[in-house]
Design a protein around this motif. Sequence first.
Motif, mmCIF file in Angstrom:
data_model
loop_
_atom_site.group_PDB
_atom_site.id
_atom_site.type_symbol
_atom_site.label_atom_id
_atom_site.label_comp_id
_atom_site.label_asym_id
_atom_site.label_seq_id
_atom_site.Cartn_x
_atom_site.Cartn_y
_atom_site.Cartn_z
ATOM 1 N N THR A 67 0.856 -1.175 0.000
ATOM 2 C CA THR A 67 0.000 0.000 0.000
ATOM 3 C C THR A 67 0.894 1.227 0.000
ATOM 4 N N LEU A 272 -2.289 -1.077 -5.652
ATOM 5 C CA LEU A 272 -1.305 -1.818 -4.876
ATOM 6 C C LEU A 272 -0.022 -1.973 -5.684
ATOM 7 N N GLN A 304 2.619 -1.916 4.248
ATOM 8 C CA GLN A 304 2.477 -0.498 3.938
ATOM 9 C C GLN A 304 3.827 0.136 3.632
ATOM 10 N N THR A 354 -9.234 -4.733 -5.255
ATOM 11 C CA THR A 354 -9.130 -3.344 -4.801
ATOM 12 C C THR A 354 -9.702 -2.378 -5.826
ATOM 13 N N PRO A 488 -7.075 -1.886 1.157
ATOM 14 C CA PRO A 488 -5.675 -1.497 1.345
ATOM 15 C C PRO A 488 -5.269 -0.314 0.489
ATOM 16 N N VAL A 489 -6.006 -0.019 -0.569
ATOM 17 C CA VAL A 489 -5.677 1.150 -1.385
ATOM 18 C C VAL A 489 -6.113 2.427 -0.666
ATOM 19 N N ALA A 491 -6.479 2.518 2.535
ATOM 20 C CA ALA A 491 -5.500 2.447 3.630
ATOM 21 C C ALA A 491 -5.920 3.231 4.862
#
Length: 732
Positions: A67, A272, A304, A354, A488-489, A491
């Motif tokens: 990320t 990602l 990350q 994502t 996760p993008v 975040a």
Amino acid sequence: MPVAALAALVILLAPPADAASGADPSRDDQPAAVFVGIAGLAWDDVTAEDMPTLYELTGRDAAASLTARTIRSRTCVVDGWLTVSSGRRSTDVVDSDDDGSADRYCRPTPGPEADADGSATVPGWQEYVEEQHNHAYNATVGLLGDRLAEHDVCATAVGHGAALALADSSGHVASYRPNPGEVDAEMMSECPLTVIDLGSMPPPASAGSDRETREAALEHRRQVASGIDDLLDELIDELPRNTALLVAGISDSGPTAIPLHDDPSQVAGSALRVAAATGPMPGGGEWGSRWLTSGSTQWTGIVQITDITSTLLEYAGLDEPTAGTVGRPWRAGETHPASAAETVDELLSTHIATQIYRTQSGPFFQLLGAAQLVLFAVALIVWVRFRPARVMVQRIVHVGAVAIASFPVSSYLANLAPWAKFERPAIALWALIIAISVAITVTAFRGPWRKKIYGPAGMVGGSTAAVMAIDVSTGSNLQQLSLLGLSPVVAGRFYGLGNIPFAIFIAACLVGTAALAQWIIDRGGSRRSAGTVTAVIGGLATIVVGAPQAGADVGGILAAIPGFAVLVIGVLGTRLTFVKLAAAAIAALAVFLLVAWLDWLRPVGERTHFGGFFDDLVSGEAWTVIWRKISASFGTLFRLPYYAWTVPPLYAGILWVTRPAVRGFQQTLQHWSILRSLVWAGLVAGAAGFAANDSGIIVPALILTTGIPLVVAAIAAAQQTPDRSRSAKAGR
């Protein structure tokens, strides 16, 4: 209820008896590390044809998706390298041309001014330092260089971006080499740490480009990828003994041209990026063919960009590698597939998920609200204009409201299937959500609970809360990449309960608990016993929301306790007063501070958001965090005007509908006597959630989106049930 929650949280958060700082590992057996950053590198660039070296490394060694999110939604190359420097989200100068608006391009990394002794100075460093003061992430660029210097650890920067990463707080780089192509074993052996900038992947074609332009841009990207892979191959051949190689796609985009006013930006979209590791781990052993993870994500196969700093400091042998950062060192997780093809395919499926989240989560969220508006508006029109159809309208509203309320939990349960691997993943995901919603709705109207007006609503609310509680207590796997879960993008959060899932959980939990309490009363139980059950469930819900091993939601405690306190008061049949509300708020704050303090007592690397906040409180930086959350919360009123204009009127409308003079609601109270207390509990939780979470207006909006259809379902069911007061009069 707060006492039970406190006792359990104290047990969960108590620091281990043997927790001690320990001494710095000896450099004699401490492995060295070479970190390679490549701006814009994604897993779809890593193919057997274009990047065979990295492709093969992925199959036999550790890999993950990275990320790269920093302050801006799209991370530029300077943003990425400065984030490695600080261990916190950092940014390049946002408005470099002083035109009053954020740049639509990415600046190149500046060329350091080299000195004769092999050191260098980064030009314009003070501008980077001052820019961080404009943002509320407390980033100190130069932290990595300062900490290495404090412990007399040598580190070599190779290339412009690497100089940004290893510069100290004054912009000075102790050891600098300009050319990544000249790196050899001797150079990598000079220092325990070597950071190399291997350049950038070229940007994609501009939006709206013709096919020929897109193909030319793709071919150029493949050529650059091949050249970078050749350099990686040479590095691996020259890698000294007992030295790890870490590779990361340091940003979303490399430098881009400055677009004309009407031209689209060429900055690559957020996605990602690549993370890979080979060689020795800092604590001993080899990385091997396992997924990378970290304590900051607790998500297998996801790390990350902020984790890179503490990972490098751990290789440097520092005792507290996470101090001053928000990241956590990379760790080896579960074993990934044996072949490179399968491993890359897994990583690409996560990337696809994502992107579907990015495009579909907004519409899904809006669909929940729009479906309710359409259903209830049409039902109201038919109800007013076609009296003979009223019974049919009641039944349709009853079933439709329950079906709508089942969509959130269905979006989580859909993750039990590998929908991202289907040929048409978006269609597969929506098909799964609809099929599960149908199954839940049918179950709600077929089970023994259907005989009570609150039965179907309570079943959906209770099952939603149960599914989410089990999920967050076992790693939040169902929330990961769910349309109403964690991305996760984006975040914002990687584990526990995010603000949107929290709102869904607390609304469902309140409805399910209120239905259970009414069932206890209907079966002859006392209000005290029903209140006790409600308090116990409220305590368990608070633990699920707040425990670091489960929800780990800082603001959630501040909203859950007042909400459940109002419900407990209603179930007990006592009067709700402002004094009692204030007492509930104080209790919530006390529990929150206790949890934060206990979490703070744990080792730095094991702390969650709670311990981090208490550390900010001790250091005097807490007001910055609080102000950032307040600003973000009230900022949602302007960023999301639709919700800002609809939520307050909905609050007012709900208060009006629940007045004693409204016959339909009063008829429902004959069958669900604590419904008014449930409504108040939801409104209080929503208001507290707005104040305590940076998602702001989204929290009460989701509580209403989840709770309204469940309450409306009960009201519609009550209209189809004989009025108890009239039945009693007829009997007399």
